[in-house]
Design an enzyme around this catalytic site. Structure first.
Site, PDB file in Angstrom:
ATOM      1  N   SER A 166      25.258  24.203  37.434  1.00  0.00           N
ATOM      2  CA  SER A 166      26.348  24.304  38.400  1.00  0.00           C
ATOM      3  C   SER A 166      26.159  25.426  39.407  1.00  0.00           C
ATOM      4  O   SER A 166      26.761  25.399  40.478  1.00  0.00           O
ATOM      5  CB  SER A 166      27.677  24.504  37.667  1.00  0.00           C
ATOM      6  N   ASP A 200      36.512  32.291  36.994  1.00  0.00           N
ATOM      7  CA  ASP A 200      35.867  32.131  35.694  1.00  0.00           C
ATOM      8  C   ASP A 200      34.855  33.232  35.401  1.00  0.00           C
ATOM      9  O   ASP A 200      34.377  33.369  34.277  1.00  0.00           O
ATOM     10  CB  ASP A 200      35.193  30.760  35.572  1.00  0.00           C
ATOM     11  N   HIS A 238      30.771  31.552  38.233  1.00  0.00           N
ATOM     12  CA  HIS A 238      30.274  30.847  39.420  1.00  0.00           C
ATOM     13  C   HIS A 238      30.553  31.658  40.684  1.00  0.00           C
ATOM     14  O   HIS A 238      31.678  32.086  40.913  1.00  0.00           O
ATOM     15  CB  HIS A 238      30.921  29.469  39.520  1.00  0.00           C
TER      16      HIS A 238
END
Length: 238
Positions: free
Chosen positions: A58, A206, A209
């Site tokens: 990701s 989070d 990221h």
């Protein structure tokens, strides 16, 4: 330069995580899988250019940011500004582990590439997967690239993890990237998230990221290593 996404939905069965979207994952969870929708067909002129393929999870896919804000697209802009003729392909898949990458790399390499940027392992570390498994899977990916696209220059993006699973595990995790790069004579990005990882304002809620600003710094880290390779005459041939 617009990156060329790869349709990856058929590979979601390889992921352990449940279905996800562009929302941010919690700091103690693994990334949610996400597939990119295909864009318009690549022009014939662009298709004839040598390819730089970013193969990762990701971080590469740009979870939580617009596709053009993810670091592969930003590297593509730098390539255009430098007058270098390459097509950028973003083959990032959210939630990807090294085992998942090992399963799909052959499908991704249906056509040869000039440069293969390998960014995997972060999810392995977050899950506490044995380092021997991570090392074996990364080596298998490297071997597959060299078999299917023997002229490709391979760039390995180093990753680090917090010491949640122990200081020794974190240290050995960091070291395995250097070991693999040395063993296989790869170009190494020592730490993909240098000056980004662990800095709250450069990461989404989070804590994993990067934000758009964080991706700009990641692109700078990648470009520092990638630019000399792209300027080598041998990098253009396929």
């Amino acid at each position: 330069m617009k990156t060329v996404p790869i349709l990856l939905s058929c590979w979601l069965l390889f992921l352990v995580s449940g279905c996800g979207n562009n929302s941010q994952s919690s700091a103690d969870s693994v990334e949610a899988p996400e597939a990119s929708a295909p864009t318009a067909s690549t022009p014939a002129k662009a298709a004839s250019k040598p390819t730089v393929l970013f193969f990762g999870n990701s971080i590469t896919a740009g979870l939580g940011v617009d596709p053009e804000q993810a670091f592969p697209a930003l590297v593509g802009q730098k390539i255009d500004s430098a007058g270098l003729g390459y097509t950028i392909v973003n083959a990032g898949l959210s939630g990807e582990t090294t085992a998942g990458g090992r399963s799909r790399v052959g499908w991704v390499l249906r056509k040869p590439v000039a440069v293969f940027v390998l960014e995997l392992g972060g999810n392995d570390g977050l899950r506490g997967i044995p380092l021997s498994d991570t090392r074996r899977n990364l080596q298998a990916i490297i071997d597959t690239v060299r078999q299917l696209s023997p002229q490709a220059k391979i760039v390995l993006a180093g990753m680090q993890i917090p010491p949640n699973l122990g200081v020794d595990y974190a240290a050995q995790f960091k070291q395995l990237y250097g070991d693999l790069a040395q063993k296989n004579k790869l170009t190494l990005i020592p730490f993909l998230l240098e000056n980004v990882g662990g800095i709250a304002k450069l990461n989404q809620r989070d804590g994993i990221h990067p934000t758009p600003e964080g991706h700009r710094l990641v692109a700078r880290n990648v470009w520092t290593v990638l630019q000399p390779l792209l300027r080598e005459p041998t990098a253009v041939s396929q």
